[in-house]
Design a protein around this motif. Sequence first.
Motif, short mmCIF file in Angstrom:
data_model
loop_
_atom_site.label_atom_id
_atom_site.label_comp_id
_atom_site.label_asym_id
_atom_site.label_seq_id
_atom_site.Cartn_x
_atom_site.Cartn_y
_atom_site.Cartn_z
N GLN A 5 0.81 -1.22 0.00
CA GLN A 5 0.00 0.00 0.00
C GLN A 5 0.84 1.27 0.00
N PHE A 6 2.13 1.16 0.30
CA PHE A 6 3.01 2.33 0.26
C PHE A 6 3.32 2.75 -1.18
N LEU A 7 3.15 1.85 -2.13
CA LEU A 7 3.58 2.10 -3.50
C LEU A 7 2.50 2.79 -4.33
N PRO A 8 2.90 3.67 -5.26
CA PRO A 8 1.94 4.46 -6.04
C PRO A 8 1.44 3.73 -7.28
N ILE A 9 1.25 2.43 -7.19
CA ILE A 9 0.72 1.66 -8.31
C ILE A 9 -0.41 0.77 -7.83
N GLU A 10 -1.15 0.21 -8.76
CA GLU A 10 -2.31 -0.61 -8.42
C GLU A 10 -1.89 -1.83 -7.60
N MET A 11 -2.59 -2.07 -6.51
CA MET A 11 -2.37 -3.27 -5.71
C MET A 11 -3.45 -4.29 -6.05
N VAL A 12 -3.02 -5.51 -6.36
CA VAL A 12 -3.96 -6.58 -6.68
C VAL A 12 -3.62 -7.79 -5.81
N GLU A 13 -4.58 -8.27 -5.04
CA GLU A 13 -4.35 -9.42 -4.16
C GLU A 13 -4.74 -10.70 -4.92
N LEU A 14 -3.81 -11.16 -5.74
CA LEU A 14 -4.06 -12.29 -6.62
C LEU A 14 -3.85 -13.64 -5.95
N LEU A 15 -2.89 -13.70 -5.04
CA LEU A 15 -2.47 -14.98 -4.47
C LEU A 15 -3.25 -15.36 -3.21
N LYS A 16 -3.47 -16.64 -3.05
CA LYS A 16 -4.02 -17.22 -1.82
C LYS A 16 -2.99 -18.18 -1.27
N ARG A 17 -3.09 -18.47 0.03
CA ARG A 17 -2.06 -19.30 0.67
C ARG A 17 -2.66 -20.34 1.59
N THR A 18 -2.16 -21.56 1.50
CA THR A 18 -2.58 -22.59 2.44
C THR A 18 -1.82 -22.41 3.74
N HIS A 19 -2.38 -22.90 4.83
CA HIS A 19 -1.75 -22.72 6.14
C HIS A 19 -0.61 -23.72 6.31
N SER A 20 0.49 -23.24 6.89
CA SER A 20 1.64 -24.11 7.13
C SER A 20 2.43 -23.55 8.31
N GLU A 21 3.48 -24.25 8.69
CA GLU A 21 4.33 -23.81 9.79
C GLU A 21 4.99 -22.48 9.42
N LYS A 22 5.23 -21.64 10.43
CA LYS A 22 5.88 -20.36 10.19
C LYS A 22 7.25 -20.56 9.55
N GLN A 23 7.58 -19.68 8.58
CA GLN A 23 8.88 -19.74 7.93
C GLN A 23 10.01 -19.56 8.95
N SER A 24 9.78 -18.70 9.95
CA SER A 24 10.83 -18.41 10.93
C SER A 24 11.19 -19.62 11.77
N LYS A 25 10.32 -20.64 11.81
CA LYS A 25 10.59 -21.84 12.60
C LYS A 25 11.27 -22.94 11.78
N ARG A 26 11.44 -22.70 10.49
CA ARG A 26 12.05 -23.70 9.62
C ARG A 26 13.54 -23.45 9.44
N THR A 27 14.28 -24.52 9.24
CA THR A 27 15.70 -24.39 8.91
C THR A 27 15.81 -24.00 7.43
N ARG A 28 17.02 -23.60 7.04
CA ARG A 28 17.25 -23.27 5.63
C ARG A 28 16.91 -24.46 4.73
N ARG A 29 17.34 -25.65 5.13
CA ARG A 29 17.07 -26.85 4.33
C ARG A 29 15.56 -27.09 4.20
N GLN A 30 14.83 -26.92 5.30
CA GLN A 30 13.38 -27.13 5.28
C GLN A 30 12.69 -26.10 4.39
N ARG A 31 13.17 -24.86 4.41
CA ARG A 31 12.57 -23.82 3.56
C ARG A 31 12.77 -24.15 2.09
N LEU A 32 13.98 -24.57 1.75
CA LEU A 32 14.27 -24.86 0.35
C LEU A 32 13.49 -26.07 -0.16
#
Length: 226
Positions: free
Chosen positions: A147-174
């Motif tokens: 919303q800070f940007l001066p261009i059209e914002m479109v919420e195209l993506l949806k996301r399934t629920h999963s474990e927080k990224q911050s709780k995953r190791t680098r290997r698990q994220r990849l």
Amino acid sequence: MNCLWCDADIIPAITWKTILQPPESKNLCPPCEEQLQVIRGNRCRKCSRESEEKLCSDCRWRERNEGESSLAWNYSVFPYNERMQEMVSKWKYRGDYAIGNAFKRDYLKAFNHIAPSLPNDPAVVPIPLSEERIKERGFNQSRMLAQFLPIEMVELLKRTHSEKQSKRTRRQRLAAGNPFFINQTVNKPVILADDIYTTGTTLHHAASILKMHGCPAVFALTLVRG
């Protein structure tokens, strides 16, 4: 006005210039602002990691193992120093929505810097949170950045629920599967807005879904390069 981080009074300097033209309003006092150093040195052209090489070792590994990425490039504003870790934690995990406004000026400045490199008429797409995560946090920090940007914002993506990224190791994220889905065709270039680029997996997953649905080009503007 008070500093969003330390609550000190922000007293603008009075000069002949500021009398004729009011100074730009700031959300951080000078000492706090000085601790948010933007990335200024050489950086990887693909992921914004501070690097003397045009393509860092992580991006070379990704190209060798995964081929050409759906994400053209990511541009990050700040390195993940100690103060940024503290601010993002309070903003993102402890629900202090107002702190996000401390990043507005530099995030917008970064967008203006990369704008000449973007195709005409891009839309900004925030990285979504799952419904469960939205209920937990109360807001989506990536949507706030978009919303800070001066261009059209479109919420195209949806996301399934999963474990927080911050709780995953680098290997698990990849190794994580793609959590995003979309139900429509995308016929214009997109710039993804997100808070932190760590391994880049989240952004690469989002970009691949957008490209599969017709998006001609995908870029990213992230607040922090972890």
